[in-house]
Design a protein around this motif. Sequence first.
Motif, PDB file in Angstrom:
ATOM      1  N   THR A 132       9.547  97.468 -47.795  1.00  0.00           N
ATOM      2  CA  THR A 132       9.516  96.027 -48.046  1.00  0.00           C
ATOM      3  C   THR A 132      10.460  95.625 -49.178  1.00  0.00           C
ATOM      4  O   THR A 132      10.238  94.618 -49.851  1.00  0.00           O
ATOM      5  N   ASP A 135      14.883  91.298 -48.301  1.00  0.00           N
ATOM      6  CA  ASP A 135      14.507  89.889 -48.357  1.00  0.00           C
ATOM      7  C   ASP A 135      13.611  89.466 -47.196  1.00  0.00           C
ATOM      8  O   ASP A 135      12.701  88.651 -47.374  1.00  0.00           O
ATOM      9  N   GLY A 136      13.850  90.012 -46.013  1.00  0.00           N
ATOM     10  CA  GLY A 136      13.040  89.645 -44.862  1.00  0.00           C
ATOM     11  C   GLY A 136      11.573  89.983 -45.049  1.00  0.00           C
ATOM     12  O   GLY A 136      10.694  89.290 -44.522  1.00  0.00           O
ATOM     13  N   VAL A 138       9.824  89.767 -47.794  1.00  0.00           N
ATOM     14  CA  VAL A 138       9.178  88.737 -48.600  1.00  0.00           C
ATOM     15  C   VAL A 138       8.752  87.571 -47.709  1.00  0.00           C
ATOM     16  O   VAL A 138       7.636  87.046 -47.830  1.00  0.00           O
ATOM     17  N   ARG A 139       9.623  87.181 -46.791  1.00  0.00           N
ATOM     18  CA  ARG A 139       9.279  86.093 -45.869  1.00  0.00           C
ATOM     19  C   ARG A 139       8.151  86.508 -44.931  1.00  0.00           C
ATOM     20  O   ARG A 139       7.268  85.707 -44.620  1.00  0.00           O
ATOM     21  N   TRP A 140       8.176  87.741 -44.483  1.00  0.00           N
ATOM     22  CA  TRP A 140       7.181  88.227 -43.530  1.00  0.00           C
ATOM     23  C   TRP A 140       5.800  88.367 -44.187  1.00  0.00           C
ATOM     24  O   TRP A 140       4.785  87.961 -43.621  1.00  0.00           O
ATOM     25  N   GLY A 142       4.925  87.099 -47.281  1.00  0.00           N
ATOM     26  CA  GLY A 142       4.577  86.034 -48.215  1.00  0.00           C
ATOM     27  C   GLY A 142       4.835  86.530 -49.629  1.00  0.00           C
ATOM     28  O   GLY A 142       4.563  87.703 -49.937  1.00  0.00           O
ATOM     29  N   ALA A 143       5.356  85.664 -50.470  1.00  0.00           N
ATOM     30  CA  ALA A 143       5.762  86.081 -51.816  1.00  0.00           C
ATOM     31  C   ALA A 143       4.598  86.661 -52.615  1.00  0.00           C
ATOM     32  O   ALA A 143       4.747  87.664 -53.317  1.00  0.00           O
ATOM     33  N   TRP A 146       3.666  90.143 -51.358  1.00  0.00           N
ATOM     34  CA  TRP A 146       4.748  91.069 -51.708  1.00  0.00           C
ATOM     35  C   TRP A 146       4.658  91.454 -53.179  1.00  0.00           C
ATOM     36  O   TRP A 146       4.776  92.623 -53.533  1.00  0.00           O
TER      37      TRP A 146
END
Length: 199
Positions: A132, A135-136, A138-140, A142-143, A146
Amino acid sequence: MATRARGGIEGGRLWLLLAAAVTAMVAIILAMDSGVEGARLAVRATARSSFALFLIAFTASSLVRLWPGDTTRWLLRNRRWFGLGFAWSHLLHLIAILWLFGNYAGQVPAPPMATIVGGGIAYVFIAAMAATSFDGAVRWMGARNWQRLHKVGVWYIWIVFMTSYGKRAVVMPEYIPPVLLLITAAALRFAWKRARRPA
């Protein structure tokens, strides 16, 4: 993206350099001695390279906030790649351990179950954080999720290093410097958090 900076290379190229350096180190050790002592040395060497790379990734954000400058900003920009370098180094560390106990089980004592379980959990965190690190993710995820994963993961790994080196430092003084470095690294993170609080 990999670009050149004042201090050298960045990004993916930095990771390739770190991974190649650790891999070459292990290859040289085993080329010099492919027996039990070579395997032992490979385990110790990868533990030390992992420790160094972990400390860089662990302290990068605190260092740049406490002492902003070209070097600390470079470390922060490349924290992800130092973290992935740590993951690669620790993968080789695991392979060296499996090689040692798989081929020389009668010559080396088996690690206690607590070490196996604790180290196994650390590897789960390392794998999850490495997977993880982009960047993808984080979007997947959720901040917030993550951040939780990476915060809990780095502190768990810190505890594993502290436990491993701390119990050795009691009887082997050469392990005192790594323990002091771990304490200093933790103190830097807490110092930054304290410094950013409003008066």
